[in-house]
Every structure is written in C-alpha cells, then in structure tokens.
Design a protein around this motif. Structure first.
Motif, PDB file in Angstrom:
ATOM      1  N   LEU A 176      30.584  55.185  76.943  1.00  0.00           N
ATOM      2  CA  LEU A 176      30.969  56.501  77.442  1.00  0.00           C
ATOM      3  C   LEU A 176      32.403  56.844  77.037  1.00  0.00           C
ATOM      4  N   CYS A 177      33.317  55.920  77.234  1.00  0.00           N
ATOM      5  CA  CYS A 177      34.710  56.172  76.856  1.00  0.00           C
ATOM      6  C   CYS A 177      34.836  56.423  75.360  1.00  0.00           C
ATOM      7  N   TRP A 178      34.118  55.650  74.549  1.00  0.00           N
ATOM      8  CA  TRP A 178      34.196  55.816  73.097  1.00  0.00           C
ATOM      9  C   TRP A 178      33.649  57.181  72.682  1.00  0.00           C
ATOM     10  N   VAL A 179      32.497  57.565  73.217  1.00  0.00           N
ATOM     11  CA  VAL A 179      31.899  58.859  72.865  1.00  0.00           C
ATOM     12  C   VAL A 179      32.811  60.003  73.301  1.00  0.00           C
ATOM     13  N   LEU A 180      33.345  59.930  74.515  1.00  0.00           N
ATOM     14  CA  LEU A 180      34.213  61.004  74.998  1.00  0.00           C
ATOM     15  C   LEU A 180      35.493  61.119  74.172  1.00  0.00           C
ATOM     16  N   ARG A 181      36.026  59.996  73.726  1.00  0.00           N
ATOM     17  CA  ARG A 181      37.276  60.023  72.954  1.00  0.00           C
ATOM     18  C   ARG A 181      37.024  60.343  71.486  1.00  0.00           C
ATOM     19  N   GLU A 182      36.137  59.585  70.851  1.00  0.00           N
ATOM     20  CA  GLU A 182      35.965  59.690  69.404  1.00  0.00           C
ATOM     21  C   GLU A 182      35.078  60.847  68.963  1.00  0.00           C
ATOM     22  N   LEU A 183      34.081  61.191  69.743  1.00  0.00           N
ATOM     23  CA  LEU A 183      33.177  62.271  69.353  1.00  0.00           C
ATOM     24  C   LEU A 183      33.511  63.589  70.038  1.00  0.00           C
ATOM     25  N   GLN A 184      34.040  63.522  71.268  1.00  0.00           N
ATOM     26  CA  GLN A 184      34.329  64.745  72.003  1.00  0.00           C
ATOM     27  C   GLN A 184      35.813  65.111  72.005  1.00  0.00           C
ATOM     28  N   GLY A 212      41.605  50.240  78.164  1.00  0.00           N
ATOM     29  CA  GLY A 212      41.002  48.919  78.018  1.00  0.00           C
ATOM     30  C   GLY A 212      39.577  48.994  77.497  1.00  0.00           C
ATOM     31  N   ARG A 213      38.798  49.911  78.057  1.00  0.00           N
ATOM     32  CA  ARG A 213      37.415  50.063  77.605  1.00  0.00           C
ATOM     33  C   ARG A 213      37.362  50.505  76.146  1.00  0.00           C
ATOM     34  N   LEU A 214      38.240  51.448  75.792  1.00  0.00           N
ATOM     35  CA  LEU A 214      38.281  51.899  74.404  1.00  0.00           C
ATOM     36  C   LEU A 214      38.697  50.774  73.463  1.00  0.00           C
ATOM     37  N   PHE A 215      39.668  49.989  73.877  1.00  0.00           N
ATOM     38  CA  PHE A 215      40.113  48.874  73.059  1.00  0.00           C
ATOM     39  C   PHE A 215      38.963  47.907  72.800  1.00  0.00           C
ATOM     40  N   ARG A 216      38.248  47.539  73.872  1.00  0.00           N
ATOM     41  CA  ARG A 216      37.130  46.604  73.725  1.00  0.00           C
ATOM     42  C   ARG A 216      35.991  47.222  72.909  1.00  0.00           C
TER      43      ARG A 216
END
Length: 190
Positions: free
Chosen positions: A145-153, A173-177
């Motif tokens: 969820l964090c990756w999609v919200l940051r990288e795609l949205q 932290g979640r994005l880093f992992r």
C-alpha cells in the motif's frame, strides 16, 4: 442578487470547494470530484486487489460511501487523502474475504511510444511487468500500500501516513523495506 455568479467552471475549482458544494447537495460538484479521482483510485485498487473487476467494484463502493458520508466530512484532511482511505479500507475488506493479491496473468500492458514496438521488446516488457506484479504480491499489505501510494499515486509521506493511519516514520520504514524487496526481486531485469 442572490444568484451565484461563478467566473470559473466547477472543473477548475479546488477539491475543498467542490466537497463543500457536494455536501450541500450539488451533484455536479461531486461528479467533478469523481471524474478527477476515479483513475488514480482505480490504479490504487488494482494494485491492491490484482484484477480490474474487483478494483472497479472497490472504487464504485468507495465513491458511493464517500457520497453518503460527505455531510460528515470534516475537512481535516484533503479530499484526495480521505477518498484514498475509504478506497483502501474497501480493498482491505475485499482482500480479507480471500481474494487473490495480484495474479501473474493480471499485469497491465506497458505503454510504449519510444519506437521499441518489436515483439521481442514487448515480450520482455510483459515478463518484467509480470515479475514486478509477482514481487508486489510478495510484499505485505502495508508495504504494498505504501509503495503504490508513493510510487504510483505520488502521495507525500504525510498523506500516506494519514491514509494508512500510521506515522511518517512507519511509512518511511515500510517504503524502505518494500523498495529493498522489489530491488532484490527485480535485479535480474536490470
């Protein structure tokens, strides 16, 4: 003289104004919000749920829920963040019902407008997209969820924290992992 004389069409108005108007019963204002946010919400739901049909259902349910809840919307967060949270909740509910995360055959076609439309290039892109979908499917829900919200949205860390009901350090932290896992999984494609 009580007649409203807007110099700009509603499509040019910021979300905050449109949400106030929509909460007051202006269907056209809500239609502008729906038009403005439907595609990003669909993308979010697609990557959370793994297929277009479920994503469409989640977005439709989220928009209906938002319409019903607009009078209670407190404006303490941007409309975009609020509607993302509603959509995320709907997606998580659907996932808990046992729907698959991201099936390998549900990878969207990558658009190419760089002249590299050869069959070999298309096959390579499709395989890379399948590998990315598989790698995303391996992430836990919070990381994905964090990756999609940051990288795609393109949401900020603060917005993601609000959507996920976590802190900014947790988001980081979640994005880093997630990035670490995806980098490792996609290493053969570099």
């Amino acid at each position: 003289m009580n007649e409203r004389t807007d110099s700009a069409p509603q499509s040019d108005l910021p979300d905050g104004v449109l949400t106030v108007r929509a909460a007051e019963g202006d269907d056209d204002a809500f239609a502008v919000l729906v038009h403005r946010h439907s595609q990003p919400l669909f993308t979010l739901a697609y990557y959370m749920l793994g297929n277009a049909q479920d994503a469409e259902e989640a977005v439709q349910d989220a928009l209906v829920s938002a319409w019903r809840r607009l009078p209670d919307y407190r404006h303490d967060a941007e409309f975009r963040t609020w509607i993302y949270r509603i959509t995320v909740n709907r997606c998580l509910t659907m996932r808990r019902r046992g729907r698959p995360a991201i099936p390998l055959d549900a990878v969207p076609e990558l658009a190419t407008d760089d002249g590299w439309d050869s069959p070999a290039r298309a096959a390579e892109q499709k395989a890379a997209a399948a590998a990315l979908a598989c790698a995303l499917g391996e992430l836990d829900d919070g990381q994905r969820l964090c990756w999609v919200l940051r990288e795609l949205q393109g949401l900020s860390y603060k917005e993601i924290a609000h959507v996920t009901h976590t802190s900014e350090p947790t988001v980081r932290g979640r994005l880093f992992r997630a990035r670490l896992s995806l980098k490792e999984a996609m290493a053969p494609w570099r």
